[in-house]
Design an enzyme around this catalytic site. Structure first.
Site, PDB file in Angstrom:
ATOM      1  N   SER A 271       0.848  -1.194   0.000  1.00 50.52           N
ATOM      2  CA  SER A 271       0.000   0.000   0.000  1.00 50.52           C
ATOM      3  C   SER A 271       0.881   1.240   0.000  1.00 50.52           C
ATOM      4  O   SER A 271       2.019   1.215   0.462  1.00 50.52           O
ATOM      5  CB  SER A 271      -0.898   0.007   1.226  1.00 50.52           C
ATOM      6  N   LYS A 272       0.317   2.300  -0.511  1.00 50.98           N
ATOM      7  CA  LYS A 272       1.059   3.565  -0.600  1.00 50.98           C
ATOM      8  C   LYS A 272       1.626   3.922   0.765  1.00 50.98           C
ATOM      9  O   LYS A 272       2.760   4.330   0.892  1.00 50.98           O
ATOM     10  CB  LYS A 272       0.107   4.678  -1.065  1.00 50.98           C
TER      11      LYS A 272
END
Ligand code: GLU
Length: 502
Positions: A271-272
């Site tokens: 995930s970012k």
């Protein structure tokens, strides 16, 4: 021929110099080419590491090139930050922002002349043109294309004639219109893409800076890069790149697409938020650079066999292009912790002690009996239960180490061993232990154990060891009493035991 299929993988194009000589003379030259738009995150560092390992494995060169062609996105201080991050991991560059090569500066903003020269050759070949249109005109073309339900393409509006390029208009590259490009990737094998990606793209901007698409190709050639290693997000642009290589008459380097980094479950992309952590935060958290390096190397590269820890030069020796995976590699922080513990175990004892002591918060240092000597003795037992300095700090803040530096309040009830009816039953055993401790060797936990063991076996281990440990620490959970006694030293151990029996 109209719309041919171009097979770039065969390097069969005419006029192409396929010798792939690099000016530095090294057989393998790789580069890491970050844009200075912030700190280095996991994905970037992994790319740098692979490029570095591969170059070193082959006695080649590794270049750190700063792609600072977009001044609007530049973040101050990021070049220094990138350098610090790589240095921390032991990724050293042969040429970099602080060390120009035979090809000149490694900062793209210093190399504008070079790009201009290459741009000029494209103009001379009739393969680039200054964009003559105003924003309004382009909007008009776009609207007309939309009305006719066809895609808007610059290449349909190439000017018949154009004035000389003075460097202040954007320069567009005339892409070759081909149906498919085919090329070879060292990791993914033969790849291909259709023409839909191809349109006349800008290679030089109005501000005099080149675009990434253009500059990286010029520089990879000028710098003698043999292997271009980068993430899969660049695959989509390959038709553009290939078209430029061809137009410039440049040999193709080898393309090495690294696998994406997945989250801990290996299924979804990292995930970012997880992936956006600054590498240097791991340093702050007490990860050793060797552990981080080893951990990153195993994301998307599989050494084969059982070995997981590759200290020192072993990682360079073991690394190979053939074992870079196609599919994503998982970023699993639990594994990183495990590795850190593994590398902590390999440190010389004085460094382990320093590592532990450095992590102790001020609250511990202000306890009345705090001493570096005791803290050092606590190291091994503390590191058995922790993986990094954050965990040490947390344990310290939860009071786990207080007993070592301050005489505890001993809740009498806690002295009661489960087989006893009341805590008083433990007191005579502690009295006897006190006598034995008088003659014990406090030079090691084993010395203390030797003095007490026979008696413990006689009365029952729990019957003695539980109340003794509680007398020393006041805690339900703590290291065993031999370790505690050794950490505290003879005088303090006797004082504490004495304190509960009177
Ligand atoms: N400056 C590009 C980036 O930061 C480099 C890509 C490449 O390695 O070619 O993504």
């Amino acid at each position: 021929m109209e719309n041919p299929i171009r097979d770039f993988s065969a390097q069969s194009l005419q006029n192409m110099d396929t010798s792939n000589q690099n000016p530095n003379g090294a057989s393998v030259v790789t580069r890491f080419a970050p844009s200075p738009t912030g700190f280095l995150h996991i994905g970037g560092v992994r790319t740098a590491l692979f490029a570095y390992l591969f170059a070193k494995k082959h006695g080649g060169e590794f270049i750190l090139r700063i792609e600072d062609t977009d001044k609007n996105r530049e973040v101050e201080g990021s070049i220094a930050h990138i350098q610090e991050s790589l240095e921390w991991l032991g990724i050293t560059w042969d040429y970099g922002p602080d060390k120009p090569g035979p090809f000149g500066s490694c900062l793209q903003s210093d190399r504008l002349e070079v790009y201009r020269r290459y741009a000029q050759t494209l103009i001379e070949k009739g393969l680039a043109y200054p964009d003559p249109y105003t924003a309004d005109e382009v909007a008009g073309f776009r609207a007309a294309a939309e009305a006719e339900k066809r895609p808007f393409l610059f290449r349909n509006h190439r000017p018949e004639t154009f004035a000389e390029w003075d460097g202040t208009q954007p320069l567009r590259f005339k892409v070759a219109t081909i149906q498919r490009s085919e090329w070879h990737d060292e990791v993914r094998g033969d790849l291909s893409a259709g023409e839909e990606m191809l349109d006349d793209f800008i290679i030089m901007k109005a501000d005099g800076f080149p675009t990434y698409n253009f500059a990286h190709i010029v520089d990879d050639h000028e710098m003698g890069v043999t292997h271009v290693m980068r993430g899969e997000e660049f695959i989509a642009s390959m038709p553009k790149f290939l078209s430029l290589y061809e137009a410039l008459g440049l040999p193709l380097p080898k393309f090495v697409t690294l696998p994406p980094i997945m989250g801990p479950d290996g299924k979804k992309k990292l995930s970012k938020r997880d992936g956006a952590k600054d590498l240097l935060e791991y340093r702050t958290d007490g990860y050793l650079p060797e552990a981080m390096r080893n951990f990153l190397a195993l994301i998307g590269w599989n050494p084969g066999g059982e070995q997981e820890l590759f200290p020192g030069e072993e990682l360079v020796e073991a690394f190979s292009l053939e074992r870079i995976q196609k599919s994503g590699g998982a970023f699993n922080e639990e594994k990183l912790k495990w590795m850190n513990k593994g590398y902590l175990a390999l440190l010389p004892q004085t460094e382990r002690e320093q590592y532990f002591v450095d992590a102790l918060p001020a609250t511990i240092r202000s306890l009345p009996q705090f001493s570096l000597e005791r803290a050092a003795k606590l190291t091994d037992t503390a590191l058995e239960r922790t993986h990094n300095q954050v965990e040490i700090r947390e344990a310290a803040e939860a009071g786990e180490y207080d007993w070592a530096f301050a005489a505890p309040e001993v809740p009498k009830e806690l002295l009661k061993w489960k087989n006893d009816d009341s805590f008083e039953q433990a007191l005579p055993r502690l009295k006897n232990a006190l006598k034995l401790l008088q003659n014990a060797d406090f030079g090691s936990p084993e010395g203390v154990k030797a003095a007490l063991w026979e008696y413990a076996e006689e009365v029952g281990k729990g019957e003695l060891l539980w109340p003794l440990r509680v007398a020393l620490t006041g805690r339900e959970r703590s290291p065993d009493p031999f370790v505690c006694s050794w950490v505290l030293g003879q005088e303090e151990t006797m004082t504490r035991v004495n304190g509960v029996i009177i």
